[in-house]
Design an enzyme around this catalytic site. Structure first.
Site, PDB file in Angstrom:
ATOM      1  CE1 TYR A  77      -3.610   2.430   0.137  1.00  0.00           C
ATOM      2  CE2 TYR A  77      -2.997   2.941   2.400  1.00  0.00           C
ATOM      3  CZ  TYR A  77      -3.755   3.202   1.271  1.00  0.00           C
ATOM      4  OH  TYR A  77      -4.649   4.244   1.282  1.00  0.00           O
ATOM      5  CE1 TYR A 132      -2.759   0.469   5.595  1.00  0.00           C
ATOM      6  CE2 TYR A 132      -0.392   0.745   5.753  1.00  0.00           C
ATOM      7  CZ  TYR A 132      -1.481  -0.024   5.423  1.00  0.00           C
ATOM      8  OH  TYR A 132      -1.286  -1.286   4.915  1.00  0.00           O
TER       9      TYR A 132
END
Ligand code: NAD
Length: 231
Positions: free
Chosen positions: A173, A183
């Site tokens: 990612y 995140y």
């Protein structure tokens, strides 16, 4: 026909399931590795037909997994799992759920070089909702261990089981290279490690076993894992 192992399928909502389906559509036999805490419910939903819609191919037939294995990619060998994990009710009936255990079971089930394709579609960061600045050392190491080292271990244990020109792929990612608030928990660090390790593993395992190792940086998708953090 080719055989694929997709590690990290426990429902029909994530990348692992979609990749498994696409591989089966292309003619591969597909085995999956499922996290033991999620295995019971996954098998129940499959048995009760709750996933039949998502299993359906264009011709109306249904995706069948050749075999569903228990896999906890936090553990390289059964002995490395703490007693409280091995004795947990979701684990103790599952045999050897470690990465080495899965390699041994694949060989026992299908012979010496049973695999053409291995997909790593798993990640876990217990503190993913916390900013990096508030992440504990234990949470950070867990995120990197489960989400990145697991790929190192899988290539080490599964490359000898691959046919020539076999292929490994994992999912990464963009938060590895750009700041993506939310995140957290060391997951951005884990993806950066996964990407760097992919290059080194491709070099090392390419020479040693003749396999390829790649990672795909996927766009944001509301899987079970991602919905939990609003990515
Ligand atoms: P998902 O929930 O479908 O897949 C994650 C899987 O990992 C789950 O099945 C879970 O049971 C499994 N898992 C967790 N800990 C495990 C362990 N210790 N051992 C074995 N399995 C374990 O979610 P997803 O979003 O499809 O994730 C698949 C991959 O795609 C992950 O690597 C994720 O980081 C990556 N990815 C996701 C997105 C996104 O937006 N969803 C974007 C880029 C990359």
């Amino acid at each position: 026909g080719r055989r694929a192992l997709v590690a990290g399928v426990a429902d029909d909502g994530g990348f692992g399931f979609a990749i498994a389906k696409a591989l089966a559509q292309a003619g591969a036999k597909v085995c999956v590795g499922t996290w033991p805490p999620a295995l019971g419910i996954f098998q129940t939903l499959l048995r009760r037909g709750k996933m039949d819609e998502s299993r359906k191919f264009a011709d109306g037939s249904l995706l069948e997994f050749e075999k569903i294995y228990a896999l906890d990619a936090a553990f390289d060998t059964l002995e490395s799992a703490p007693a409280e994990v091995r004795e947990n009710k979701r684990y103790k009936e599952q045999g050897d759920f470690s990465i080495a255990g899965l390699a041994a079971q694949l060989t026992a089930d299908f012979g010496e070089q049973p695999l053409d394709i291995v997909v790593h579609s798993l990640a876990n960061g217990p503190e993913v909702k916390k900013p990096l600045l508030e992440t504990s050392r234990a949470g950070y190491l867990e995120a990197v261990g489960v989400s990145a080292y697991s790929m190192v271990s899988m290539v080490a244990k599964f490359a000898p089981l691959m046919k020539k020109d076999g292929s490994f792929v994992s999912l990464t990612y963009m938060a590895s290279e750009r700041v993506i608030p939310g995140y957290g928990g060391g997951m951005s660090s884990a993806k950066a490690a996964l990407e760097s390790d992919t290059r080194v593993l491709a070099y090392e395992a390419g020479r040693k076993y003749g396999v390829r190792v790649n990672t795909i940086s996927a766009g944001p998708w509301a899987s079970r894992a991602a919905s939990a953090i609003g990515i």
